[in-house]
Scaffold this motif. Sequence first.
Motif, PDB file in Angstrom:
ATOM      1  N   TYR A   1      -2.838  -4.025  -2.008  1.00  0.00           N
ATOM      2  CA  TYR A   1      -3.775  -4.003  -0.958  1.00  0.00           C
ATOM      3  C   TYR A   1      -5.051  -3.600  -1.488  1.00  0.00           C
ATOM      4  CZ  TYR A   1      -6.811  -1.544   2.528  1.00  0.00           C
ATOM      5  OH  TYR A   1      -7.842  -1.700   3.401  1.00  0.00           O
ATOM      6  N   GLU A   2      -5.279  -3.135  -2.539  1.00  0.00           N
ATOM      7  CA  GLU A   2      -6.605  -2.905  -3.180  1.00  0.00           C
ATOM      8  C   GLU A   2      -7.005  -4.216  -3.976  1.00  0.00           C
ATOM      9  OE1 GLU A   2      -8.579  -0.312  -3.148  1.00  0.00           O
ATOM     10  OE2 GLU A   2      -6.981   0.587  -1.918  1.00  0.00           O
ATOM     11  N   ASP A   3      -6.126  -5.143  -4.204  1.00  0.00           N
ATOM     12  CA  ASP A   3      -6.819  -6.428  -4.781  1.00  0.00           C
ATOM     13  C   ASP A   3      -7.611  -7.363  -3.701  1.00  0.00           C
ATOM     14  OD1 ASP A   3      -5.656  -5.755  -7.239  1.00  0.00           O
ATOM     15  OD2 ASP A   3      -4.385  -7.227  -7.328  1.00  0.00           O
ATOM     16  N   ILE A   4      -6.980  -7.205  -2.442  1.00  0.00           N
ATOM     17  CA  ILE A   4      -7.686  -7.760  -1.557  1.00  0.00           C
ATOM     18  C   ILE A   4      -9.254  -7.268  -1.179  1.00  0.00           C
ATOM     19  CG2 ILE A   4      -7.722  -7.942   1.007  1.00  0.00           C
ATOM     20  CD1 ILE A   4      -4.799  -7.862   1.002  1.00  0.00           C
ATOM     21  N   ARG A   5      -9.550  -5.957  -1.518  1.00  0.00           N
ATOM     22  CA  ARG A   5     -10.696  -5.536  -1.488  1.00  0.00           C
ATOM     23  C   ARG A   5     -11.650  -5.921  -2.783  1.00  0.00           C
ATOM     24  NH1 ARG A   5     -10.424   0.167  -0.658  1.00  0.00           N
ATOM     25  NH2 ARG A   5     -12.828   0.153  -0.452  1.00  0.00           N
TER      26      ARG A   5
ATOM     27  N   ARG B   1       1.015  -0.937   0.227  1.00  0.00           N
ATOM     28  CA  ARG B   1      -0.083  -0.003  -0.122  1.00  0.00           C
ATOM     29  C   ARG B   1       0.886   1.317   0.102  1.00  0.00           C
ATOM     30  NH1 ARG B   1      -4.718   0.954   4.771  1.00  0.00           N
ATOM     31  NH2 ARG B   1      -6.160   2.215   3.309  1.00  0.00           N
ATOM     32  N   ASP B   2       0.418   2.350  -0.595  1.00  0.00           N
ATOM     33  CA  ASP B   2       1.143   3.428  -0.644  1.00  0.00           C
ATOM     34  C   ASP B   2       1.471   3.984   0.870  1.00  0.00           C
ATOM     35  OD1 ASP B   2       2.149   5.986  -0.955  1.00  0.00           O
ATOM     36  OD2 ASP B   2       1.086   6.570  -2.666  1.00  0.00           O
ATOM     37  N   PRO B   3       2.724   4.215   1.106  1.00  0.00           N
ATOM     38  CA  PRO B   3       3.149   4.640   2.378  1.00  0.00           C
ATOM     39  C   PRO B   3       2.599   5.781   2.940  1.00  0.00           C
ATOM     40  CG  PRO B   3       5.081   3.982   1.067  1.00  0.00           C
ATOM     41  CD  PRO B   3       4.040   3.895   0.310  1.00  0.00           C
ATOM     42  N   LEU B   4       2.137   6.801   1.862  1.00  0.00           N
ATOM     43  CA  LEU B   4       1.488   7.864   2.344  1.00  0.00           C
ATOM     44  C   LEU B   4       0.033   7.650   2.884  1.00  0.00           C
ATOM     45  CD1 LEU B   4       1.964  10.259  -0.713  1.00  0.00           C
ATOM     46  CD2 LEU B   4       3.183  10.113   1.397  1.00  0.00           C
TER      47      LEU B   4
END
Length: 185
Positions: free
Chosen positions: A111-115, A50-53
């Motif tokens: 991370y977005e693939d998990i969702r 996931r983007d650290p920001l």
Amino acid sequence: RYVRTLLQYLQWQDGGRRGRPWVLKFVPHLAHLDALLDCYPNATIVQTHRDPLVAVASIAKVMYNLYNLTTEIDKKFIGAAMLRWCSNMMDRCLDARDRLGLQQGIFDVPYEDIRGNTMTLVREVYRRAGRTITPEAEKAMLDWEHANEQGKRGKHTYSLEEFGLDESGVRERFAEYTRRFSQLF
């Protein structure tokens, strides 16, 4: 080793169902891949990216809420501590990946693939672990996912600025991680 002993005890308490896999979701494992693989040499490791920001601000908010249950704590203190903790953890993870030759051994997942792509990822984790997912297990997972949608109990809102952090400071601390994995976030 202590956690492994606890898990073995719990498994024994559950009738000793041998062959039942353990699923450990604990972000700090990334900082201790050597110890993790020493205790669980056949582990299937999944690292979400996931983007650290976004990630640092999210973790800062979670930790602030936890600490704030028992004491007042300064948000800027939490922000600085979480930036330091997260970046040190990631540095250790990158070092272990290089030193132990784990580039191909870790399943790197956006991370977005998990969702949005959950069952495809679950099937791949099962495949990598040498296990077969049953239709019943898949249905149970899908039912759980539908019953527990993200945001169901409210939106988790946060920002770097809320915790005294800024984009350039986070980018600087995560430069190597971003160089290697930005295609995944």
